[in-house]
Design a protein around this motif. Structure first.
Motif, PDB file in Angstrom:
ATOM      1  N   THR A   1       0.802  -1.191  -0.082  1.00 20.80           N
ATOM      2  CA  THR A   1      -0.004  -0.025  -0.015  1.00 20.80           C
ATOM      3  C   THR A   1       0.834   1.331   0.175  1.00 20.80           C
ATOM      4  OG1 THR A   1      -1.573  -1.180   1.185  1.00 20.80           O
ATOM      5  CG2 THR A   1      -1.770   1.152   1.092  1.00 20.80           C
ATOM      6  N   HIS A   2       0.641   2.240  -1.247  1.00 22.05           N
ATOM      7  CA  HIS A   2       1.040   3.571  -0.755  1.00 22.05           C
ATOM      8  C   HIS A   2       0.474   4.352   0.399  1.00 22.05           C
ATOM      9  CE1 HIS A   2       2.656   1.933  -4.539  1.00 22.05           C
ATOM     10  NE2 HIS A   2       3.709   2.903  -4.436  1.00 22.05           N
ATOM     11  N   LEU A   3       0.988   5.254   1.107  1.00 19.53           N
ATOM     12  CA  LEU A   3       0.689   6.199   1.943  1.00 19.53           C
ATOM     13  C   LEU A   3       0.911   7.593   1.749  1.00 19.53           C
ATOM     14  CD1 LEU A   3      -0.786   6.422   4.748  1.00 19.53           C
ATOM     15  CD2 LEU A   3       1.146   5.975   5.836  1.00 19.53           C
ATOM     16  N   TYR A   4      -0.029   8.447   1.520  1.00 18.69           N
ATOM     17  CA  TYR A   4       0.379   9.838   1.702  1.00 18.69           C
ATOM     18  C   TYR A   4      -0.389  10.271   2.911  1.00 18.69           C
ATOM     19  CZ  TYR A   4       1.585   9.678  -3.424  1.00 18.69           C
ATOM     20  OH  TYR A   4       2.289   9.416  -4.489  1.00 18.69           O
ATOM     21  N   ILE A   5       0.762  11.143   3.343  1.00 15.65           N
ATOM     22  CA  ILE A   5       0.261  11.869   4.829  1.00 15.65           C
ATOM     23  C   ILE A   5       0.256  13.376   4.487  1.00 15.65           C
ATOM     24  CG2 ILE A   5       1.045  12.692   7.150  1.00 15.65           C
ATOM     25  CD1 ILE A   5       0.259   9.890   7.095  1.00 15.65           C
ATOM     26  N   ILE A   6      -0.893  14.070   4.410  1.00 12.20           N
ATOM     27  CA  ILE A   6      -1.152  15.236   4.323  1.00 12.20           C
ATOM     28  C   ILE A   6      -0.877  16.108   5.459  1.00 12.20           C
ATOM     29  CG2 ILE A   6      -2.730  17.213   3.199  1.00 12.20           C
ATOM     30  CD1 ILE A   6      -1.610  15.022   1.273  1.00 12.20           C
ATOM     31  N   GLN A   7       0.078  16.878   5.717  1.00 14.69           N
ATOM     32  CA  GLN A   7       0.531  17.519   6.842  1.00 14.69           C
ATOM     33  C   GLN A   7       0.386  18.901   6.839  1.00 14.69           C
ATOM     34  OE1 GLN A   7       4.835  17.962   8.599  1.00 14.69           O
ATOM     35  NE2 GLN A   7       4.130  16.179   9.744  1.00 14.69           N
ATOM     36  N   HIS A   8      -0.175  19.370   7.946  1.00 15.67           N
ATOM     37  CA  HIS A   8      -0.586  20.644   8.298  1.00 15.67           C
ATOM     38  C   HIS A   8       0.593  21.499   8.601  1.00 15.67           C
ATOM     39  CE1 HIS A   8      -1.875  24.755  10.129  1.00 15.67           C
ATOM     40  NE2 HIS A   8      -3.104  24.511   9.335  1.00 15.67           N
ATOM     41  N   PRO A   9       1.238  22.751   8.138  1.00 11.89           N
ATOM     42  CA  PRO A   9       2.395  23.185   8.394  1.00 11.89           C
ATOM     43  C   PRO A   9       2.727  23.305   9.676  1.00 11.89           C
ATOM     44  CG  PRO A   9       1.377  24.446   6.546  1.00 11.89           C
ATOM     45  CD  PRO A   9       0.424  23.403   7.177  1.00 11.89           C
ATOM     46  N   ALA A  10       1.709  23.580  10.657  1.00  9.65           N
ATOM     47  CA  ALA A  10       2.055  23.682  12.151  1.00  9.65           C
ATOM     48  C   ALA A  10       2.609  22.372  12.678  1.00  9.65           C
ATOM     49  CB  ALA A  10       0.636  24.189  12.783  1.00  9.65           C
TER      50      ALA A  10
ATOM     51  N   GLY B   1       1.324  21.281   3.649  1.00 10.72           N
ATOM     52  CA  GLY B   1       0.738  22.387   3.295  1.00 10.72           C
ATOM     53  C   GLY B   1      -0.856  22.458   3.615  1.00 10.72           C
ATOM     54  N   ARG B   2      -1.474  23.657   3.345  1.00  9.80           N
ATOM     55  CA  ARG B   2      -2.840  23.787   3.535  1.00  9.80           C
ATOM     56  C   ARG B   2      -3.962  23.715   2.448  1.00  9.80           C
ATOM     57  NH1 ARG B   2      -0.554  27.972   6.303  1.00  9.80           N
ATOM     58  NH2 ARG B   2      -0.715  28.028   8.756  1.00  9.80           N
ATOM     59  N   ARG B   3      -3.290  24.164   1.216  1.00  5.64           N
ATOM     60  CA  ARG B   3      -3.990  24.200  -0.083  1.00  5.64           C
ATOM     61  C   ARG B   3      -3.443  23.396  -1.115  1.00  5.64           C
ATOM     62  NH1 ARG B   3      -6.737  25.224   3.351  1.00  5.64           N
ATOM     63  NH2 ARG B   3      -7.961  27.164   4.055  1.00  5.64           N
TER      64      ARG B   3
ATOM     65  N   ASP C   1      -2.943  14.822   8.574  1.00  8.33           N
ATOM     66  CA  ASP C   1      -2.072  15.199   9.816  1.00  8.33           C
ATOM     67  C   ASP C   1      -2.302  16.495  10.343  1.00  8.33           C
ATOM     68  OD1 ASP C   1      -0.262  14.339  12.015  1.00  8.33           O
ATOM     69  OD2 ASP C   1       1.153  15.440  11.028  1.00  8.33           O
ATOM     70  N   GLY C   2      -2.897  16.605  11.576  1.00 10.57           N
ATOM     71  CA  GLY C   2      -3.031  18.092  12.230  1.00 10.57           C
ATOM     72  C   GLY C   2      -4.045  17.820  13.145  1.00 10.57           C
ATOM     73  N   THR C   3      -4.231  19.230  13.848  1.00  8.88           N
ATOM     74  CA  THR C   3      -5.328  19.002  14.835  1.00  8.88           C
ATOM     75  C   THR C   3      -6.767  18.875  14.180  1.00  8.88           C
ATOM     76  OG1 THR C   3      -5.730  21.208  14.825  1.00  8.88           O
ATOM     77  CG2 THR C   3      -4.011  20.649  16.010  1.00  8.88           C
ATOM     78  N   TRP C   4      -7.626  18.456  15.020  1.00  4.50           N
ATOM     79  CA  TRP C   4      -9.007  18.249  14.298  1.00  4.50           C
ATOM     80  C   TRP C   4      -9.550  19.224  13.605  1.00  4.50           C
ATOM     81  CZ3 TRP C   4     -10.886  13.433  13.584  1.00  4.50           C
ATOM     82  CH2 TRP C   4     -10.554  12.476  14.335  1.00  4.50           C
ATOM     83  N   SER C   5      -9.059  20.545  13.906  1.00  4.39           N
ATOM     84  CA  SER C   5      -9.819  21.563  13.399  1.00  4.39           C
ATOM     85  C   SER C   5      -9.039  21.792  12.066  1.00  4.39           C
ATOM     86  CB  SER C   5      -9.749  22.925  14.148  1.00  4.39           C
ATOM     87  OG  SER C   5      -8.550  23.059  14.551  1.00  4.39           O
ATOM     88  N   GLN C   6      -7.715  21.673  12.202  1.00  7.44           N
ATOM     89  CA  GLN C   6      -6.703  21.687  11.182  1.00  7.44           C
ATOM     90  C   GLN C   6      -7.255  20.883   9.872  1.00  7.44           C
ATOM     91  OE1 GLN C   6      -2.988  21.299  12.847  1.00  7.44           O
ATOM     92  NE2 GLN C   6      -2.885  23.441  13.534  1.00  7.44           N
TER      93      GLN C   6
END
Length: 290
Positions: free
Chosen positions: A85-94, A120-122, A170-175
């Motif tokens: 499986t390929h895993l992509y983590i989209i991480q909030h900059p914070a 990134g965010r966007r 990846d980030g807080t729930w609001s992020q």
């Protein structure tokens, strides 16, 4: 005979020394003040010219990204886990600057070509053609809870195409919510969620509810399901358990979820006045998933 005025009052014209003969109390003679200002300015200029020494950071381990003195490599697998499986983590900059992160531990356990972190965010097709292409594939899933999300275990049983890629935010729930809803790309893959009653072992960071999991825990559970191998989950959780154990031994406190604190009257802050936030608090108290 007129009454006498005490010496030194406003009614007594006491003679004072000329300004240029010395220093009055609390004041500086003009010439001396000018000299002092010039000296201070020269000192300030000299300080600006001094080379700035960068703050020294503790040497970091190149594999687990932890300071070398508290390296967690003994708890990582000797070799990266073999997965398809390929895993992509989209991480909030914070998240990138936080000390107690789980993504570096996750990445250290997996092959580099199977685990990619996008910060990134966007995101858009123009900014990230690779991610856009991944999101458009029929065998890509995104792990994000919600009313439209299917149970991952049930979905793969009925899916005509077995998933080869999964995306996790990846980030807080609001992020994470902000990233998911403000990027149309992430609504192209099939949305799935984990149906589990297991409480998070990431006890050194506060979670909204008892069932909320860290990014590493989500990835561990999802990969073990997709790869049909429970050993993967056990292996990925080992460094997280070691991290929490070390922190607790050195002064960290167990962070109970907001849900637990609210239900037991232990929440330390006043209830919010904002109706939307207050509604979220009420949902937590009633164990309703938000």
């Amino acid at each position: 005979m007129e009454p006498q005025t005490p010496a030194g009052t406003a009614g007594d014209p006491v003679a004072r020394p000329p300004e240029d003969e010395g220093r009055r109390e609390g004041r500086t003679a003009p010439a001396e003040a000018s000299l002092g200002a010039a000296t201070d300015g020269a000192c300030a200029d000299a300080l600006w010219e001094l080379p700035v020494e960068p703050a020294q950071r503790r040497p970091q381990c190149s594999r687990c990204s932890r300071p070398q003195k508290v390296c967690l490599c003994p708890f990582l697998p000797l070799h990266p886990l073999h997965i398809s499986t390929h895993l992509y983590i989209i991480q909030h900059p914070a998240e990138e600057s936080k000390v107690l992160r789980t993504v570096p531990l996750l990445a250290a356990c997996l092959p580099q070509d199977k685990c990619k972190v996008k910060i990134g965010r966007r995101f858009s097709e123009e900014r990230d053609p690779e991610l856009s292409n991944v999101c458009r594939k029929s065998d890509t899933l995104i792990l994000y809870p919600g009313a439209e999300a299917a149970n991952l275990e049930e979905f793969i049983l009925d899916s005509p195409t077995y998933p080869s890629t999964i995306i996790i935010i990846d980030g807080t729930w609001s992020q994470a919510k902000d990233i998911f809803y403000k990027n149309s790309l992430f609504r192209l893959p099939k949305q799935v969620q984990l149906k589990t009653s297991i409480s998070s072992q990431y006890v050194i960071r506060t979670q909204p509810t008892n069932r909320c999991l860290s990014t590493l825990e989500c990835a561990a559970a999802a990969l073990s399901i997709l790869e049909k191998n429970n050993y993967i989950q056990e292996t990925l959780l080992r460094p997280l358990q070691a991290l929490c154990s070390f922190q607790l031994q050195h002064g960290a406190q167990i962070r109970l979820s907001k849900e637990h604190l609210l239900k037991n009257g232990l929440y330390p802050k006043p209830m919010p006045k904002n109706k939307r936030k207050l509604r979220k608090m009420e949902l937590l108290m009633n164990s309703v998933k938000i």
